[in-house]
Design an enzyme around this catalytic site. Structure first.
Site, PDB file in Angstrom:
ATOM      1  N   ARG A 142      29.396  12.475 -25.755  1.00  0.00           N
ATOM      2  CA  ARG A 142      30.062  11.655 -24.731  1.00  0.00           C
ATOM      3  C   ARG A 142      29.162  10.541 -24.198  1.00  0.00           C
ATOM      4  NH1 ARG A 142      33.108  14.087 -27.070  1.00  0.00           N
ATOM      5  NH2 ARG A 142      34.820  15.416 -26.355  1.00  0.00           N
ATOM      6  N   SER A 173      39.922  14.524 -18.654  1.00  0.00           N
ATOM      7  CA  SER A 173      38.848  15.472 -18.343  1.00  0.00           C
ATOM      8  C   SER A 173      37.935  14.898 -17.263  1.00  0.00           C
ATOM      9  CB  SER A 173      38.028  15.783 -19.600  1.00  0.00           C
ATOM     10  OG  SER A 173      38.819  16.458 -20.551  1.00  0.00           O
ATOM     11  N   GLU A 225      32.715  13.046 -16.256  1.00  0.00           N
ATOM     12  CA  GLU A 225      33.159  12.322 -17.442  1.00  0.00           C
ATOM     13  C   GLU A 225      33.980  11.104 -17.022  1.00  0.00           C
ATOM     14  OE1 GLU A 225      35.703  13.146 -21.522  1.00  0.00           O
ATOM     15  OE2 GLU A 225      34.312  14.655 -20.792  1.00  0.00           O
TER      16      GLU A 225
END
Length: 315
Positions: free
Chosen positions: A178, A227, A297
């Protein structure tokens, strides 16, 4: 903020894109909340983007946003110029030889998955379930269903803060979970992606499985940013949120979903303050329960309203 005068006195070249002062960001973000952008610029193409950046004094901040699906804008708005790449100039998806796709950074992830299906290219099914644009996927190494952008990436083009165009290979992107190690000031404009040849039936089955999972396990019809937290090593963020008793936890109209407790929802008229306070409170409770410090995130940008700041939880 009054964005109408932000560029006064600056010798700008002729621009073909759209400039909008005091643009409401709650119209863009999927949370449907947040303050205004001082000035929103939607360039016509890469040359138009580079021309503005080359002329823009360095003291004026620049923020890049995508379609707003993984974004929280604070209530005080965003100073300087916010850049959003429209699909008209940055949304093309073209089939190249050798199983490659040339993709504009403004193309939606879902469209790329659809073109890959038509071309018989496997490994793009995960994009079918990510409600974002390719520019954001490149920046954060977006992934789902066991696949991430780093596995499909070949090269990218980007414009830096001074208007200079760069070509990046996989090494320059320095991908990890990520995260991309590419310089923060780069604005991706297009990329080349690659996938293996596969049958239409196999690709469609993988895409259907992604869609089924989203519809049955995620609150996709709510005002949400996807998320909220990254998965920590060795566990899942939702499991730690659940263990901390935060499934359904609520502050005002901001709440952690009952369906998938790593999804934050604006259940009515939640402010950016409510959403960020909820997230930081969940981070604190998870740390107190398990000793795990969750990382956001969702991207949070902009200024707090005076007197309504949210301090990040620091153990």
């Amino acid at each position: 903020m009054d964005g109408s005068g932000l560029l006064n006195g600056i010798a700008l070249p002729p621009l073909r894109g759209k400039l909008t002062p005091d643009a409401p960001m709650d119209k863009i973000t999927w949370f449907r909340t947040g303050g205004c952008a001082e000035l929103l610029f939607q360039p016509a193409d890469e040359d138009d983007l580079a021309a503005l950046l080359a002329a823009l004094p360095m003291e004026i901040p620049v923020t890049i946003v995508g379609i707003g699906s993984n974004l929280m804008v604070r209530d005080g708005g965003i100073k300087g110029v916010v850049i959003r790449l429209p699909p008209k100039g940055f949304g093309a998806v073209e089939l190249l030889p050798d199983g490659q796709l040339q993709v504009g950074a403004g193309a939606s992830d879902k469209r790329v998955a659809a073109v890959a299906l038509e071309a018989g290219l496997g490994g793009f099914h995960f994009l079918h379930g990510i409600p974002g644009s390719i520019g954001g996927a490149l920046r954060m190494n977006a992934g789902a269903n066991g696949v991430e952008m780093a596995e499909r990436f070949v090269s990218a083009r980007a414009v830096d803060r001074r208007g200079v165009v760069h070509q990046l290979n996989a090494e320059a992107m320095a991908y990890r979970y990520r995260h991309s190690g590419a310089p923060d000031d780069l604005i991706f404009t297009q990329c080349v992606l690659q996938g293996p040849t596969d049958s239409a039936a196999s690709i469609k089955a993988a895409m259907d499985a992604v869609q089924h999972h989203r519809e049955t396990a995620q609150p996709v019809r709510e005002k949400t940013g996807g998320s909220t937290f990254k998965n920590p090593d060795g566990t899942s963020a939702w499991k730690e949120v659940d263990r901390a008793g935060c499934r359904g936890f609520r502050i005002g109209d901001a709440l952690m979903s009952q369906m998938h407790c790593n999804f934050m929802i604006n259940a009515g008229n939640a402010s950016g303050h409510d959403l960020e306070l909820l997230g930081e409170t969940v981070r604190r409770r998870v740390f107190e329960t398990s000793g795990i410090l969750l990382e956001w995130e969702i991207q949070r940008i902009g200024a707090f309203e005076p007197g309504r700041e949210v301090a990040p939880f620091i153990p």
